[in-house]
Motif scaffolding. Structure first.
Motif, PDB file in Angstrom:
ATOM      1  N   ILE A  95      20.443  -6.906   6.224  1.00 46.66           N
ATOM      2  CA  ILE A  95      19.294  -7.792   6.207  1.00 46.66           C
ATOM      3  C   ILE A  95      18.053  -6.754   6.306  1.00 46.66           C
ATOM      4  O   ILE A  95      17.012  -6.842   5.537  1.00 46.66           O
ATOM      5  CB  ILE A  95      19.234  -8.879   7.344  1.00 46.66           C
ATOM      6  N   TYR A  96      18.144  -5.960   7.082  1.00 46.89           N
ATOM      7  CA  TYR A  96      16.907  -4.900   7.263  1.00 46.89           C
ATOM      8  C   TYR A  96      16.949  -4.114   5.967  1.00 46.89           C
ATOM      9  O   TYR A  96      15.614  -3.827   5.811  1.00 46.89           O
ATOM     10  CB  TYR A  96      17.201  -3.889   8.409  1.00 46.89           C
ATOM     11  N   ALA A  97      17.747  -3.740   5.234  1.00 48.56           N
ATOM     12  CA  ALA A  97      17.681  -2.963   4.041  1.00 48.56           C
ATOM     13  C   ALA A  97      16.774  -3.208   3.025  1.00 48.56           C
ATOM     14  O   ALA A  97      16.135  -2.688   2.402  1.00 48.56           O
ATOM     15  CB  ALA A  97      19.166  -2.813   3.524  1.00 48.56           C
ATOM     16  N   ALA A  98      16.663  -4.609   3.140  1.00 47.07           N
ATOM     17  CA  ALA A  98      15.625  -5.260   1.918  1.00 47.07           C
ATOM     18  C   ALA A  98      14.101  -4.584   2.225  1.00 47.07           C
ATOM     19  O   ALA A  98      13.616  -4.482   1.299  1.00 47.07           O
ATOM     20  CB  ALA A  98      15.705  -6.699   1.939  1.00 47.07           C
ATOM     21  N   LEU A  99      13.778  -4.389   3.550  1.00 46.41           N
ATOM     22  CA  LEU A  99      12.338  -3.960   3.622  1.00 46.41           C
ATOM     23  C   LEU A  99      12.176  -2.687   2.945  1.00 46.41           C
ATOM     24  O   LEU A  99      11.035  -2.563   2.369  1.00 46.41           O
ATOM     25  CB  LEU A  99      12.204  -4.224   5.270  1.00 46.41           C
ATOM     26  N   CYS A 101      13.785  -1.158   1.039  1.00 44.76           N
ATOM     27  CA  CYS A 101      13.901  -1.014  -0.652  1.00 44.76           C
ATOM     28  C   CYS A 101      12.575  -1.659  -1.227  1.00 44.76           C
ATOM     29  O   CYS A 101      12.277  -1.073  -2.177  1.00 44.76           O
ATOM     30  CB  CYS A 101      14.993  -2.000  -0.842  1.00 44.76           C
ATOM     31  N   PHE A 102      11.965  -2.714  -0.680  1.00 43.84           N
ATOM     32  CA  PHE A 102      10.652  -3.371  -1.665  1.00 43.84           C
ATOM     33  C   PHE A 102       9.450  -2.317  -1.244  1.00 43.84           C
ATOM     34  O   PHE A 102       8.836  -1.992  -2.051  1.00 43.84           O
ATOM     35  CB  PHE A 102      10.271  -4.381  -0.415  1.00 43.84           C
ATOM     36  N   ALA A 103       9.565  -1.613  -0.048  1.00 42.58           N
ATOM     37  CA  ALA A 103       8.592  -0.672   0.211  1.00 42.58           C
ATOM     38  C   ALA A 103       8.621   0.741  -0.963  1.00 42.58           C
ATOM     39  O   ALA A 103       7.636   1.095  -1.569  1.00 42.58           O
ATOM     40  CB  ALA A 103       8.594  -0.027   1.800  1.00 42.58           C
ATOM     41  N   PHE A 104       9.879   0.986  -1.026  1.00 43.99           N
ATOM     42  CA  PHE A 104      10.139   2.035  -1.961  1.00 43.99           C
ATOM     43  C   PHE A 104       9.664   1.806  -3.485  1.00 43.99           C
ATOM     44  O   PHE A 104       9.112   2.473  -4.253  1.00 43.99           O
ATOM     45  CB  PHE A 104      11.441   2.845  -2.033  1.00 43.99           C
ATOM     46  N   ALA A 105       9.977   0.570  -3.842  1.00 43.44           N
ATOM     47  CA  ALA A 105       9.638  -0.024  -5.148  1.00 43.44           C
ATOM     48  C   ALA A 105       8.324  -0.155  -5.166  1.00 43.44           C
ATOM     49  O   ALA A 105       8.009  -0.184  -6.675  1.00 43.44           O
ATOM     50  CB  ALA A 105      10.300  -1.510  -5.265  1.00 43.44           C
ATOM     51  N   MET A 106       7.531  -0.481  -4.417  1.00 46.35           N
ATOM     52  CA  MET A 106       6.259  -0.602  -4.604  1.00 46.35           C
ATOM     53  C   MET A 106       5.314   0.632  -4.225  1.00 46.35           C
ATOM     54  O   MET A 106       4.041   0.649  -4.304  1.00 46.35           O
ATOM     55  CB  MET A 106       5.645  -1.863  -3.537  1.00 46.35           C
ATOM     56  N   ALA A 107       5.856   1.598  -3.771  1.00 51.16           N
ATOM     57  CA  ALA A 107       5.291   3.219  -3.835  1.00 51.16           C
ATOM     58  C   ALA A 107       4.185   3.806  -4.595  1.00 51.16           C
ATOM     59  O   ALA A 107       4.672   3.301  -5.811  1.00 51.16           O
ATOM     60  CB  ALA A 107       6.257   4.043  -3.201  1.00 51.16           C
ATOM     61  N   GLN A 108       3.065   4.003  -4.477  1.00 53.75           N
ATOM     62  CA  GLN A 108       2.047   4.460  -5.341  1.00 53.75           C
ATOM     63  C   GLN A 108       1.953   5.878  -5.300  1.00 53.75           C
ATOM     64  O   GLN A 108       1.290   6.344  -6.059  1.00 53.75           O
ATOM     65  CB  GLN A 108       0.786   3.667  -5.236  1.00 53.75           C
ATOM     66  N   ASN A 109       2.403   6.565  -4.339  1.00 53.04           N
ATOM     67  CA  ASN A 109       2.078   8.135  -4.373  1.00 53.04           C
ATOM     68  C   ASN A 109       3.269   8.756  -3.548  1.00 53.04           C
ATOM     69  O   ASN A 109       4.164   8.127  -2.877  1.00 53.04           O
ATOM     70  CB  ASN A 109       0.796   8.286  -3.517  1.00 53.04           C
ATOM     71  N   PHE A 110       3.321  10.074  -3.492  1.00 57.59           N
ATOM     72  CA  PHE A 110       4.167  10.663  -2.691  1.00 57.59           C
ATOM     73  C   PHE A 110       4.604  10.307  -1.104  1.00 57.59           C
ATOM     74  O   PHE A 110       5.609  10.176  -0.790  1.00 57.59           O
ATOM     75  CB  PHE A 110       3.842  12.479  -2.810  1.00 57.59           C
ATOM     76  N   GLU A 111       3.271  10.312  -0.672  1.00 56.69           N
ATOM     77  CA  GLU A 111       3.402   9.824   0.868  1.00 56.69           C
ATOM     78  C   GLU A 111       3.997   8.557   0.958  1.00 56.69           C
ATOM     79  O   GLU A 111       5.101   8.461   1.877  1.00 56.69           O
ATOM     80  CB  GLU A 111       1.883   9.700   1.362  1.00 56.69           C
ATOM     81  N   SER A 116       8.930   5.298   2.842  1.00 58.05           N
ATOM     82  CA  SER A 116      10.142   4.470   2.634  1.00 58.05           C
ATOM     83  C   SER A 116      11.399   5.046   2.501  1.00 58.05           C
ATOM     84  O   SER A 116      12.341   4.489   2.826  1.00 58.05           O
ATOM     85  CB  SER A 116       9.708   3.622   1.204  1.00 58.05           C
ATOM     86  N   ARG A 117      11.354   6.140   1.735  1.00 57.38           N
ATOM     87  CA  ARG A 117      12.696   7.163   1.849  1.00 57.38           C
ATOM     88  C   ARG A 117      13.211   7.356   3.339  1.00 57.38           C
ATOM     89  O   ARG A 117      14.612   7.127   3.408  1.00 57.38           O
ATOM     90  CB  ARG A 117      12.469   8.314   0.878  1.00 57.38           C
ATOM     91  N   LEU A 118      12.452   7.767   4.120  1.00 61.00           N
ATOM     92  CA  LEU A 118      12.974   7.890   5.612  1.00 61.00           C
ATOM     93  C   LEU A 118      13.317   6.624   6.075  1.00 61.00           C
ATOM     94  O   LEU A 118      14.357   6.794   6.835  1.00 61.00           O
ATOM     95  CB  LEU A 118      11.558   8.419   6.211  1.00 61.00           C
ATOM     96  N   ALA A 119      12.602   5.496   5.873  1.00 61.47           N
ATOM     97  CA  ALA A 119      13.256   4.168   6.365  1.00 61.47           C
ATOM     98  C   ALA A 119      14.637   3.884   5.680  1.00 61.47           C
ATOM     99  O   ALA A 119      15.422   3.210   6.359  1.00 61.47           O
ATOM    100  CB  ALA A 119      12.055   3.237   6.024  1.00 61.47           C
ATOM    101  N   LEU A 120      14.673   4.114   4.535  1.00 61.79           N
ATOM    102  CA  LEU A 120      15.746   3.898   3.790  1.00 61.79           C
ATOM    103  C   LEU A 120      17.100   4.744   4.272  1.00 61.79           C
ATOM    104  O   LEU A 120      18.142   4.180   4.131  1.00 61.79           O
ATOM    105  CB  LEU A 120      15.858   4.400   2.165  1.00 61.79           C
ATOM    106  N   ALA A 185      14.792  -2.794 -10.151  1.00 60.67           N
ATOM    107  CA  ALA A 185      16.231  -2.343  -9.991  1.00 60.67           C
ATOM    108  C   ALA A 185      16.385  -2.073  -8.378  1.00 60.67           C
ATOM    109  O   ALA A 185      17.360  -2.485  -7.803  1.00 60.67           O
ATOM    110  CB  ALA A 185      16.774  -0.844 -10.742  1.00 60.67           C
ATOM    111  N   ILE A 186      15.563  -1.202  -7.880  1.00 55.98           N
ATOM    112  CA  ILE A 186      15.606  -0.706  -6.613  1.00 55.98           C
ATOM    113  C   ILE A 186      15.342  -1.947  -5.672  1.00 55.98           C
ATOM    114  O   ILE A 186      16.075  -2.193  -4.542  1.00 55.98           O
ATOM    115  CB  ILE A 186      14.776   0.226  -6.303  1.00 55.98           C
ATOM    116  N   ALA A 187      14.489  -2.683  -5.921  1.00 53.46           N
ATOM    117  CA  ALA A 187      14.167  -3.987  -4.932  1.00 53.46           C
ATOM    118  C   ALA A 187      15.304  -5.057  -4.843  1.00 53.46           C
ATOM    119  O   ALA A 187      15.773  -5.684  -4.000  1.00 53.46           O
ATOM    120  CB  ALA A 187      13.015  -4.741  -5.539  1.00 53.46           C
TER     121      ALA A 187
END
Length: 513
Positions: A95-99, A101-111, A116-120, A185-187
């Motif tokens: 269930i946590y994995a969804a959060l 995934c959504f953050a990475f899918a909405m990322a707008q810059n490298f930071e 989000s990748r660290l959280a993933l 796809a990632i979301a």
């Protein structure tokens, strides 16, 4: 003949969806989804790089971030699942994995991509949870095969991500102005995982009917049964923290964090290690103060864990590193077009399906789990060395065969490793699995960091594979001399609950044979 018939019957039972096999199938699919999520970035690396305008150094940094927090997460989750059980722990992780995934899918810059990748990367700890679940349901005579199926079929999630996610992104391009819709796809992978987390919670139990779930005296740290092993454990914990320092150093090199921030992180990591050591002492205080002594039958050697740690560095650590760079290696080293290079690279991950269960099955049946592991590690080293010796001009079928040969022994070694893990000490299986699994990620961090420092080119790629081969042979040598033959078993526990399970099965559809 009777033995062969028994083996065929046992193997045929794996394909049923009843009893303990039902739990196995629910659990390997949970692991499969965590691997789809863990590797959902790789198929879109080129698209993300182009859209975000990222450099090659930033892309390699994201690859390292993808395995970063898996290291402490596997240790922590190992403690949590020994305390609360795999059913709740796996469900919460999915269930946590969804959060993220959504953050990475909405990322707008490298930071934002990095955070989000660290959280993933935390999702990568899911493997540890299923090791304890499968160990609770299967007897010692089948544990290698069952853990191999769980690990191998779950690991195939990385290859499934490469096959399916680009197709989903392409099919939904109309939602993204005609561009490859990698964000959707990632979301979607996060949504699927969260839904399955609920399904998993409602359909499994931690143990068979009539069996008591064993918990360690303390969940603050791993239970150790001798004073010497306590100090050995503290020594083996150093690389787990040091690997996080390597990741921070890499982030400093690409100027994601400043030198001052890097220094602060190093201080915090030292504090983390001291805090972890204190918790380990607190968990083992009766032993260390002489108020408790373990009977010989209740002891285990931490050296067994240490040997399996380095074995997992050589096999799973190298797998994580190779999966992230293999397509580009085939492009540069063999002159294959990108699409064909990706298809050939997928044969490496595909071998998880037969090889990891095969390694576990060999561990069950050859009569020596130690030498099964040593043999597969030797095969891993030789396979990598053969693979690195090939180059342009080699027929494609030979390239594919060499890839599959090397990957077969890598995954078989993983299966043989976890054919031993559940037999060391039953009540701390989660923590032992977490420790061994974390070392696999330590290996991946070290390998990927070394790879990131090599100049781009086919020769550097071959040097990298030569290094993997030599490390595997060295680890095989160390295990041959220092790993003790596994004598652990939980057959008595299973024998005690067989009658209870049969009676319960008659009144409960979930466990009906």
């Amino acid at each position: 003949m009777q033995f062969l018939l028994g083996e065929m019957k046992s193997m045929a039972g794996i394909w049923t969806f009843t009893g303990r096999n039902r739990i196995l199938h629910f659990t390997w699919f949970a692991f499969f989804l965590t691997f789809v999520i863990w590797f959902n970035f790789a198929p879109f690396a080129t698209a993300v790089k182009t859209e975000m305008g990222l450099s090659e150094a930033q892309m390699r940094t994201l690859a390292i971030c993808n395995v970063a927090l898996t290291i402490p997460a596997r240790i922590i989750v190992g403690m949590v699942l020994d305390r609360f059980g795999p059913r709740i722990t796996y469900s919460c992780l999915l269930i946590y994995a969804a959060l993220p995934c959504f953050a990475f899918a909405m990322a707008q810059n490298f930071e934002q991509l990095v955070f989000s990748r660290l959280a993933l990367s935390i999702v990568g700890c899911g493997f540890v949870i299923g090791i304890r679940m499968v160990a609770e349901w299967f007897p010692s005579s089948e544990i290698g095969l069952a853990e191999g199926i769980y690990g191998g079929w779950g690991n195939f999630g990385s290859s499934a991500a490469a096959f399916t996610l680009p197709a989903i992104a392409t099919a939904t391009a109309f939602m993204a102005a005609g561009q490859i819709n990698w964000r959707f796809a990632i979301a979607l992978t996060g949504i699927v995982a969260a839904c399955y987390g609920v399904i998993y919670f409602l359909n499994v139990s931690d143990t068979p009917p009539g069996k008591v779930y064993q918990r360690p005296p303390s969940s603050a740290g791993m239970e150790i049964t001798s004073k010497r092993d306590f100090w050995f454990m503290l020594l083996m914990n150093i690389p787990l923290v040091a690997a996080l320092g390597v990741i921070a150093w890499r982030l400093n090199k690409v100027k994601f964090i400043t030198t001052n921030t890097f220094a602060i992180i190093c201080i915090l990591l030292v504090a983390l290690y001291l805090f972890q050591a204190y918790n380990a002492y607190k968990a083992n205080k009766p032993l260390m103060t002489g108020r408790k002594k373990y009977e010989a039958s209740d002891r285990y050697r931490f050296s067994q864990v240490a040997n399996l740690n380095i074995a997992y560095v050589a096999c799973f650590g190298s797998e994580l590193a190779v999966v992230s760079m293999l397509p580009s290696f085939f492009e540069r080293g063999y002159g294959l077009p990108a699409a064909l290079a990706g298809a050939v690279a997928s044969t490496y991950a595909f071998m998880n399906i037969p090889a990891r269960p095969g390694g576990g099955w060999i561990s069950d049946k050859v009569g020596s789990r130690k030498w099964a592991l040593v043999a597969t590690l030797v095969g891993t080293g030789i396979g990598y060395l053969i693979f690195s010796s090939l180059g342009k001009g080699v027929p494609l079928p030979v390239v594919i065969a060499a890839t599959m040969l090397a990957s077969f022994f890598v995954m078989a070694a993983e299966g043989a490793t976890f054919g031993i893990v559940p037999l060391i000490k039953s009540r701390v299986t989660g923590q032992i699995a977490g420790n061994v699994g974390a070392y696999g990620n330590v290996g991946a961090v070290v390998y990927l960091t070394i790879y990131s420092l090599l100049p781009q080119g086919a020769e550097s790629d071959r040097t990298f594979f030569n290094m993997l081969g030599v490390v595997a042979l060295m680890v095989a040598f160390l295990n041959a001399f220092f790993l003790k033959e596994s004598t652990g078993s939980h057959d008595e526990e299973h024998a005690e609950v067989d009658a209870t399970a049969m009676m319960s099965a008659m009144s409960d559809d979930r466990y009906r044979p």
